[in-house]
Design an enzyme around this catalytic site. Sequence first.
Site, PDB file in Angstrom:
ATOM      1  N   ARG A  77      -6.289   1.475 -15.363  1.00 52.08           N
ATOM      2  CA  ARG A  77      -6.493   2.356 -14.234  1.00 52.08           C
ATOM      3  C   ARG A  77      -6.998   3.875 -14.673  1.00 52.08           C
ATOM      4  O   ARG A  77      -7.966   4.122 -13.912  1.00 52.08           O
ATOM      5  CB  ARG A  77      -4.975   2.557 -13.698  1.00 52.08           C
ATOM      6  CG  ARG A  77      -4.351   1.372 -12.804  1.00 52.08           C
ATOM      7  CD  ARG A  77      -3.366   1.573 -12.016  1.00 52.08           C
ATOM      8  NE  ARG A  77      -3.504   2.220 -10.888  1.00 52.08           N
ATOM      9  CZ  ARG A  77      -3.546   3.354 -10.470  1.00 52.08           C
ATOM     10  NH1 ARG A  77      -3.101   4.448 -11.395  1.00 52.08           N
ATOM     11  NH2 ARG A  77      -3.805   4.140  -9.518  1.00 52.08           N
ATOM     12  N   GLU A  96       4.506  -6.307   2.085  1.00 52.84           N
ATOM     13  CA  GLU A  96       4.380  -6.747   1.029  1.00 52.84           C
ATOM     14  C   GLU A  96       3.853  -5.980  -0.207  1.00 52.84           C
ATOM     15  O   GLU A  96       2.706  -5.822  -0.517  1.00 52.84           O
ATOM     16  CB  GLU A  96       3.148  -8.066   1.018  1.00 52.84           C
ATOM     17  CG  GLU A  96       2.002  -7.712   1.922  1.00 52.84           C
ATOM     18  CD  GLU A  96       0.926  -8.720   2.185  1.00 52.84           C
ATOM     19  OE1 GLU A  96       1.535  -9.896   2.271  1.00 52.84           O
ATOM     20  OE2 GLU A  96      -0.211  -8.654   2.359  1.00 52.84           O
ATOM     21  N   GLY A 100       3.983  -3.780  -3.590  1.00 53.97           N
ATOM     22  CA  GLY A 100       3.888  -4.086  -4.973  1.00 53.97           C
ATOM     23  C   GLY A 100       4.091  -2.831  -5.968  1.00 53.97           C
ATOM     24  O   GLY A 100       5.177  -2.472  -6.407  1.00 53.97           O
ATOM     25  N   ARG A 101       3.118  -1.956  -5.585  1.00 54.59           N
ATOM     26  CA  ARG A 101       3.140  -0.656  -6.464  1.00 54.59           C
ATOM     27  C   ARG A 101       4.654   0.148  -6.363  1.00 54.59           C
ATOM     28  O   ARG A 101       5.249   0.591  -7.333  1.00 54.59           O
ATOM     29  CB  ARG A 101       2.135   0.225  -6.056  1.00 54.59           C
ATOM     30  CG  ARG A 101       1.799   1.607  -6.802  1.00 54.59           C
ATOM     31  CD  ARG A 101       0.680   2.446  -6.035  1.00 54.59           C
ATOM     32  NE  ARG A 101      -0.309   1.813  -5.780  1.00 54.59           N
ATOM     33  CZ  ARG A 101      -1.426   1.157  -6.410  1.00 54.59           C
ATOM     34  NH1 ARG A 101      -1.579   1.745  -7.588  1.00 54.59           N
ATOM     35  NH2 ARG A 101      -2.479   0.674  -6.024  1.00 54.59           N
ATOM     36  N   CYS A 105     -14.480  -0.118 -27.876  1.00 50.00           N
ATOM     37  CA  CYS A 105     -15.812   0.749 -28.043  1.00 50.00           C
ATOM     38  C   CYS A 105     -16.419   0.766 -26.747  1.00 50.00           C
ATOM     39  O   CYS A 105     -17.274   0.099 -26.161  1.00 50.00           O
ATOM     40  CB  CYS A 105     -16.583  -0.328 -28.883  1.00 50.00           C
ATOM     41  SG  CYS A 105     -15.994  -0.423 -30.537  1.00 50.00           S
ATOM     42  N   GLU A 106     -15.765   1.795 -26.123  1.00 48.01           N
ATOM     43  CA  GLU A 106     -16.179   2.320 -24.655  1.00 48.01           C
ATOM     44  C   GLU A 106     -15.697   3.760 -24.459  1.00 48.01           C
ATOM     45  O   GLU A 106     -14.516   3.986 -24.828  1.00 48.01           O
ATOM     46  CB  GLU A 106     -15.603   1.585 -23.651  1.00 48.01           C
ATOM     47  CG  GLU A 106     -16.343   0.347 -23.432  1.00 48.01           C
ATOM     48  CD  GLU A 106     -17.492   0.228 -22.367  1.00 48.01           C
ATOM     49  OE1 GLU A 106     -17.861   1.272 -21.994  1.00 48.01           O
ATOM     50  OE2 GLU A 106     -18.078  -0.739 -22.419  1.00 48.01           O
ATOM     51  N   GLY A 144       0.741  -1.193  -0.055  1.00 49.09           N
ATOM     52  CA  GLY A 144       0.031  -0.054   0.160  1.00 49.09           C
ATOM     53  C   GLY A 144       0.686   1.270  -0.051  1.00 49.09           C
ATOM     54  O   GLY A 144       0.238   2.419  -0.090  1.00 49.09           O
TER      55      GLY A 144
END
Length: 419
Positions: free
Chosen positions: A310, A272, A274-275, A341-342, A230
Amino acid sequence: MADKTVQFTRTQIEEIAKKHPTPFHLYDEKRIKLNARKFTEAFGVLDSFKEYFAVKALPNPYILKLLAKEGFGGDCSSMPELILSERSGIRGEDIMFTSNDTPAKEFVKARELGAIINLDDITHIPYLEQHAGIPEVICMRFNPGSWQFSNVIIGKPEEAKYGFTRQQLFEGYRVLSQKGVKRFGLHTMVLSNELDESHFIKTARMMFELVVEIHKETGVRIEFVNLGGGIGIPYRPDQNAVSYASIANGVRREYDETIGKAGLAPVRVCLECGRVITGPYGYLITEVVHIKDTYKKFVGLDATMANLMRPAMYGAYHHITVLGKDDKPRTETYDVTGSLCENNDKFAIDRELPKIEVGDYLAIHDTGAHGHAMGFNYNGKLRSAELLLREDGSAALIRRAETVEDYFATLDFSGLARF
Ligand SMILES: *Cc1c(COP(=O)(O)O)cnc(C)c1O
């Protein structure tokens, strides 16, 4: 201010793209290594500190091996992540299995690997016993609910699906002791993409006080405390990166005042993350296919939200560098889009950028964690390649791009004739 300059040139990317067509994610090996070393050095002030890299952030064996060489373990939460860690050379207690709503066969696999199992719920104790047996070492995930520290409420944990309540936790240690567990861990994860260093220190304090209480109430001595991941990164240029040393030294002070004073040291402290480990050192490299001028100006890329979800999913900001034009004035305002197509398939809305032409290469920043991994195939979009920018400036293909055959791999067209 975060540094948003890139470590490669347009010419270099043009060369790489001749062999490996865009779009692709490019990870900077040297900077990932340097960052891992900085991280390890700063947190080295804690007793036998251990980082378990959150595999879900960047599940590529070449990255996992690189991080394993720096002493990192792997934090897994699914069967493929467990197997990926194993095949990347991360084994035994270097694997933390932090899962929830866990299927039996994943507990079985985690036990086979000798991974540290981190239970998410009190009912998982009999479930684990029935399906995989109770191991000698076990960890439990704590959810502090509406608990407050120094009048600061950490997130809204009572809304979260994860972890044991306080009472369940005490009960858990008692039950597991009776079942023969010898070594115990305590885990929590209450922060996400957090740039405020004090929140980590407060979380550590809460956990260390809990270690002391658990010992007092149940007689159980906690061997390790896992503070989760985090730690945030400065996606925006006007944000600042956290100081690892400030967090580590702050956590150390709290440790001395709680665990140290209670005579319960040493307790291993784990993270732990990640980011913060790989996030800033990855880029989505994409070429401009179309420029469209209607009610707004649109830059159309060969990448889509299937390559980086994201911005579309959370409205997240990702910085964009137009390669070779970094010193040009930002005179234009663009929506930077993909071909899905969004209408939310936009990497940036109303972004001020230098004048862009078809054929320009864009580097979309901070895709080294929760980037490629969150990719998907909706609308028949294929996942891109992943490349590692080596220290000598060359690029190694560490995952090829998906093909149409990959997309069809789970279909059996021969059955159509009999249908
Ligand atoms: C996602 C996750 C992490 C990693 O989070 P980052 O924000 O990438 O540091 C760590 N632990 C658990 C249990 C997670 O679910």
